[in-house]
Enzyme design. Sequence first.
Site, short mmCIF file in Angstrom:
data_model
loop_
_atom_site.label_atom_id
_atom_site.label_comp_id
_atom_site.label_asym_id
_atom_site.label_seq_id
_atom_site.Cartn_x
_atom_site.Cartn_y
_atom_site.Cartn_z
N TYR A 89 3.07 4.87 0.84
CA TYR A 89 3.86 5.09 1.99
C TYR A 89 2.82 6.20 2.51
O TYR A 89 2.15 6.91 2.03
CB TYR A 89 5.10 6.05 1.37
CG TYR A 89 5.96 5.06 0.57
CD1 TYR A 89 6.75 4.28 1.02
CD2 TYR A 89 6.29 5.71 -0.70
CE1 TYR A 89 7.70 3.71 0.53
CE2 TYR A 89 7.28 5.01 -1.58
CZ TYR A 89 8.31 4.04 -0.89
OH TYR A 89 8.92 3.40 -1.68
N ASP A 96 0.69 -0.96 0.19
CA ASP A 96 -0.05 -0.04 0.16
C ASP A 96 0.91 1.12 0.23
O ASP A 96 2.09 1.15 0.27
CB ASP A 96 -1.03 0.10 1.05
CG ASP A 96 -0.24 -0.11 2.82
OD1 ASP A 96 0.70 -0.31 2.62
OD2 ASP A 96 -1.17 0.07 3.59
N HIS A 116 10.46 -8.68 0.35
CA HIS A 116 10.04 -7.36 0.27
C HIS A 116 11.26 -6.69 0.31
O HIS A 116 12.23 -6.91 1.41
CB HIS A 116 8.99 -6.96 1.33
CG HIS A 116 8.33 -5.59 0.91
ND1 HIS A 116 9.16 -4.63 1.41
CD2 HIS A 116 7.33 -5.35 0.15
CE1 HIS A 116 8.33 -3.16 0.98
NE2 HIS A 116 7.28 -3.90 0.23
N PHE A 156 6.17 2.18 -4.83
CA PHE A 156 7.73 2.37 -4.49
C PHE A 156 8.15 3.64 -4.78
O PHE A 156 9.15 3.93 -4.41
CB PHE A 156 8.52 1.12 -5.07
CG PHE A 156 8.14 -0.18 -4.41
CD1 PHE A 156 8.44 -0.44 -3.13
CD2 PHE A 156 7.37 -1.29 -5.27
CE1 PHE A 156 8.29 -1.82 -2.79
CE2 PHE A 156 6.92 -2.45 -4.73
CZ PHE A 156 7.50 -2.98 -3.51
#
Length: 261
Positions: free
Chosen positions: A97, A95, A222, A108
């Site tokens: 930031y 989801d 991740h 990202f």
Amino acid sequence: MPTSDSLDSDALFDLEPVPAEAVGFAELARLPLTELVAPDWAEALAPVEGPLREVLEFLSREVAGGHAVLPPASNLLRAFRQPLADVRVLIVGQDPYPTPGHAVGLSFAVDGSTRPIPRSLANIYKELDADLGLPPRIHGDLSRWADQGVLLLNRVLSVRVGEAGSHRGKGWEAITATAIGALANRVTANGVPVPLVAILWGKDAEAVRPLLGSTPVIASAHPSPLSAARGFFGSRPFSRANTLLQEQGDGTVDWELPPLP
């Protein structure tokens, strides 16, 4: 100050962000789907148009209730401004930031002026350097990847400021699942699958694997500082993606980002 009434109907399709004050979540909920996303995405997302409008109305209520929501409405559906037909690589995030000023509607990525960049993105750059010898950048503008058909898609497209994961289970998952399924099911006029590589980082991303059918998948931990050392570093996703694209006859992605945005 511009309003939603002054927006050109195709202005939302530009990869450059629309000014944050130009449109709100309530306005998005009232716009036709064809004005929210690229035309072929509108067709692909038509089966979940109702749930999408429900999520947009939920976001409007969040704001009305005094909660700050990221990304701004102008960038909420930014990933779907890139035509569906152009997507070659899918990178799935979790989801947005939750830090003010960070979320820009592409997983990202952050605005090119954001300093310092998020630690997950810094780890992505470290792996890019180790994999392809491309130097890390000080900025987080990933639009050059998007321009080459890299879809940077979070599973959940919004979040409350300061509350990571706060909009999970609010309806986004069904919408992004439909989008991912549409990508994986593309075929040419001759019935041949359209070239696609999926890069799945972390457990949330891995959960979409059943939607991808025969699409080649590169999966790892991740890039978060909490997990990057447990399989993200050394996974070589960028070179592997290019090899898989070449095997499908679709060339490569130039993963190098400009020194400045």
